[in-house]
Design a protein around this motif. Structure first.
Motif, PDB file in Angstrom:
ATOM      1  N   THR A  29       1.689  10.317  40.585  1.00 29.53           N
ATOM      2  CA  THR A  29       3.087   9.989  40.902  1.00 29.53           C
ATOM      3  C   THR A  29       3.958  10.084  39.641  1.00 29.53           C
ATOM      4  O   THR A  29       3.522   9.583  38.601  1.00 29.53           O
ATOM      5  CB  THR A  29       3.181   8.549  41.460  1.00 29.53           C
ATOM      6  OG1 THR A  29       2.255   8.456  42.536  1.00 29.53           O
ATOM      7  CG2 THR A  29       4.575   8.229  41.961  1.00 29.53           C
ATOM      8  N   PRO A  30       5.148  10.668  39.665  1.00 34.72           N
ATOM      9  CA  PRO A  30       5.842  11.243  40.832  1.00 34.72           C
ATOM     10  C   PRO A  30       5.576  12.734  41.019  1.00 34.72           C
ATOM     11  O   PRO A  30       6.341  13.394  41.703  1.00 34.72           O
ATOM     12  CB  PRO A  30       7.313  11.018  40.464  1.00 34.72           C
ATOM     13  CG  PRO A  30       7.333  11.211  38.971  1.00 34.72           C
ATOM     14  CD  PRO A  30       5.996  10.701  38.462  1.00 34.72           C
ATOM     15  N   TYR A  31       4.505  13.227  40.414  1.00 34.25           N
ATOM     16  CA  TYR A  31       4.236  14.680  40.463  1.00 34.25           C
ATOM     17  C   TYR A  31       3.167  15.010  41.496  1.00 34.25           C
ATOM     18  O   TYR A  31       2.591  16.095  41.473  1.00 34.25           O
ATOM     19  CB  TYR A  31       3.816  15.175  39.072  1.00 34.25           C
ATOM     20  CG  TYR A  31       4.761  14.707  37.994  1.00 34.25           C
ATOM     21  CD1 TYR A  31       6.022  15.272  37.855  1.00 34.25           C
ATOM     22  CD2 TYR A  31       4.411  13.660  37.137  1.00 34.25           C
ATOM     23  CE1 TYR A  31       6.910  14.829  36.887  1.00 34.25           C
ATOM     24  CE2 TYR A  31       5.285  13.203  36.169  1.00 34.25           C
ATOM     25  CZ  TYR A  31       6.531  13.792  36.044  1.00 34.25           C
ATOM     26  OH  TYR A  31       7.395  13.338  35.088  1.00 34.25           O
ATOM     27  N   THR A  32       2.863  14.034  42.356  1.00 32.30           N
ATOM     28  CA  THR A  32       1.809  14.214  43.364  1.00 32.30           C
ATOM     29  C   THR A  32       2.126  15.393  44.265  1.00 32.30           C
ATOM     30  O   THR A  32       3.215  15.454  44.808  1.00 32.30           O
ATOM     31  CB  THR A  32       1.674  12.944  44.226  1.00 32.30           C
ATOM     32  OG1 THR A  32       2.974  12.490  44.566  1.00 32.30           O
ATOM     33  CG2 THR A  32       0.903  11.869  43.508  1.00 32.30           C
ATOM     34  N   THR A 239      10.502  14.924  39.525  1.00 34.03           N
ATOM     35  CA  THR A 239       9.548  15.539  40.452  1.00 34.03           C
ATOM     36  C   THR A 239       8.878  16.741  39.812  1.00 34.03           C
ATOM     37  O   THR A 239       9.172  17.111  38.672  1.00 34.03           O
ATOM     38  CB  THR A 239      10.284  15.929  41.764  1.00 34.03           C
ATOM     39  OG1 THR A 239       9.334  16.221  42.775  1.00 34.03           O
ATOM     40  CG2 THR A 239      11.184  17.139  41.564  1.00 34.03           C
ATOM     41  N   GLY A 240       7.954  17.353  40.563  1.00 33.99           N
ATOM     42  CA  GLY A 240       7.234  18.522  40.063  1.00 33.99           C
ATOM     43  C   GLY A 240       7.859  19.816  40.534  1.00 33.99           C
ATOM     44  O   GLY A 240       9.024  19.846  40.959  1.00 33.99           O
ATOM     45  N   ARG A 241       7.093  20.898  40.410  1.00 28.40           N
ATOM     46  CA  ARG A 241       7.566  22.214  40.827  1.00 28.40           C
ATOM     47  C   ARG A 241       6.488  22.906  41.672  1.00 28.40           C
ATOM     48  O   ARG A 241       5.305  22.880  41.310  1.00 28.40           O
ATOM     49  CB  ARG A 241       7.860  23.113  39.613  1.00 28.40           C
ATOM     50  CG  ARG A 241       8.975  22.609  38.700  1.00 28.40           C
ATOM     51  CD  ARG A 241      10.341  22.697  39.330  1.00 28.40           C
ATOM     52  NE  ARG A 241      11.392  22.235  38.413  1.00 28.40           N
ATOM     53  CZ  ARG A 241      11.786  20.963  38.284  1.00 28.40           C
ATOM     54  NH1 ARG A 241      11.224  20.016  39.017  1.00 28.40           N
ATOM     55  NH2 ARG A 241      12.752  20.634  37.434  1.00 28.40           N
ATOM     56  N   ILE A 242       6.936  23.511  42.777  1.00 26.82           N
ATOM     57  CA  ILE A 242       6.063  24.411  43.517  1.00 26.82           C
ATOM     58  C   ILE A 242       6.217  25.800  42.900  1.00 26.82           C
ATOM     59  O   ILE A 242       6.995  25.980  41.959  1.00 26.82           O
ATOM     60  CB  ILE A 242       6.394  24.449  45.025  1.00 26.82           C
ATOM     61  CG1 ILE A 242       7.840  24.937  45.265  1.00 26.82           C
ATOM     62  CG2 ILE A 242       6.116  23.102  45.674  1.00 26.82           C
ATOM     63  CD1 ILE A 242       8.122  25.415  46.671  1.00 26.82           C
ATOM     64  N   ALA A 243       5.506  26.786  43.433  1.00 23.21           N
ATOM     65  CA  ALA A 243       5.612  28.131  42.874  1.00 23.21           C
ATOM     66  C   ALA A 243       5.465  29.187  43.951  1.00 23.21           C
ATOM     67  O   ALA A 243       4.863  28.953  44.994  1.00 23.21           O
ATOM     68  CB  ALA A 243       4.531  28.336  41.808  1.00 23.21           C
ATOM     69  N   GLY A 244       6.051  30.340  43.644  1.00 18.26           N
ATOM     70  CA  GLY A 244       5.769  31.562  44.393  1.00 18.26           C
ATOM     71  C   GLY A 244       4.977  32.463  43.472  1.00 18.26           C
ATOM     72  O   GLY A 244       5.291  32.566  42.271  1.00 18.26           O
ATOM     73  N   VAL A 245       3.927  33.081  43.992  1.00 10.43           N
ATOM     74  CA  VAL A 245       3.059  33.949  43.174  1.00 10.43           C
ATOM     75  C   VAL A 245       2.826  35.253  43.904  1.00 10.43           C
ATOM     76  O   VAL A 245       2.628  35.265  45.136  1.00 10.43           O
ATOM     77  CB  VAL A 245       1.685  33.281  42.917  1.00 10.43           C
ATOM     78  CG1 VAL A 245       0.794  34.185  42.075  1.00 10.43           C
ATOM     79  CG2 VAL A 245       1.849  31.942  42.251  1.00 10.43           C
TER      80      VAL A 245
END
Ligand SMILES: [Zn+2]
Length: 249
Positions: A29-32, A239-245
């Motif tokens: 948390t908060p990057y879960t 917060t965290g980051r999602i990604a496109g790959v």
């Protein structure tokens, strides 16, 4: 790692592509729990483990992955074998025609965009938030693929990944005025004296203007679905980051 696939891009055997979610990683948390960004305050050991988990899911070597220090610009980097995981160019788009070099864009509300020209075997990723979209980062990247690889807009498949939508992205009147002045009044929505912006509407207008026909929208609002994706706004900026790959095999 829990990923979602593009319907468009899954038809091509010579590439692999995905968008990540916030699930299937090891961050706390908060990057879960599947944060992929090193600059947001998360434990770098956990971030590295998440990158390794994604590399295993997508079947590539983490050291060959190229990601960006994203700055909401219109700067594009041409990637070749001299780049490594630790290179981290400062830009908002990556393009290459080299196989086995995964390209990554990270986001938390901005639109992660994947590009694939199946004729000239070239790929790209774009980070397009409001500023990037108004600076035409996406059409500029498509034009750069034309100059570097001979891609024409009608040959390029474009996938707009999970991002904040017009339902949730409230803006102020000066941004609304800038959006209107740049020619995108259709991207604005007015409700109870509030103004909302749909960045993907701007991106789709730019793609149509260029002659790009093969466009897929994942159509998942990151703020509405912040249980599934990181959302800078819905998660109060911490917060965290999602990604496109995308990878050319
Ligand atoms: Zn929403």
């Amino acid at each position: 790692m829990k990923i979602i696939n593009s319907i468009f891009l899954s038809f091509f055997p010579d590439i692999s592509a995905c968008f990540t979610t916030r699930h299937g990683g090891v961050s706390k948390t908060p990057y879960t729990d599947a944060n992929l960004a090193f600059h947001v305050g998360d434990d770098p050991i956990d971030v590295l483990e998440n990158h390794d988990l994604l590399a295993r899911t997508m079947d590539y070597h983490r050291h060959s992955l190229i990601h960006m220090r994203q700055i909401h610009s219109d700067k594009i980097t041409l990637v070749d074998e001299t780049f490594t995981f630790d290179t981290v160019p400062e830009c908002d788009a990556l393009i290459t025609n080299r196989p086995n070099i995964p390209l990554m864009v990270m986001s938390a509300d901005c639109t992660p965009v994947l590009l694939y020209d199946s004729v000239h075997k070239a790929i790209g990723v774009v980070h397009a938030g409001r500023a990037g979209a108004l600076n035409e980062i996406l059409p500029k990247t498509i034009i750069a693929m034309g100059l570097e690889f001979g891609s024409t807009p009608s040959e390029i498949n474009v996938v707009l990944g999970p991002s904040i939508s017009g339902c949730c992205y409230e803006i102020n009147s000066s941004i609304a005025e800038e959006t209107r002045a740049k020619g995108y009044p259709e991207a604005l929505r007015f409700e109870n004296e509030k103004i909302f912006l749909d960045v993907n509407t701007i991106l789709c207008m730019q793609l149509k203007h260029l002659g790009v026909e093969k466009v897929e929208l994942v159509n998942e609002c990151t703020a509405c679905h912040h249980d599934q994706y990181f959302s800078y706004r819905a998660d109060q900026q911490h917060t965290g980051r999602i990604a496109g790959v995308i990878i050319l095999r």
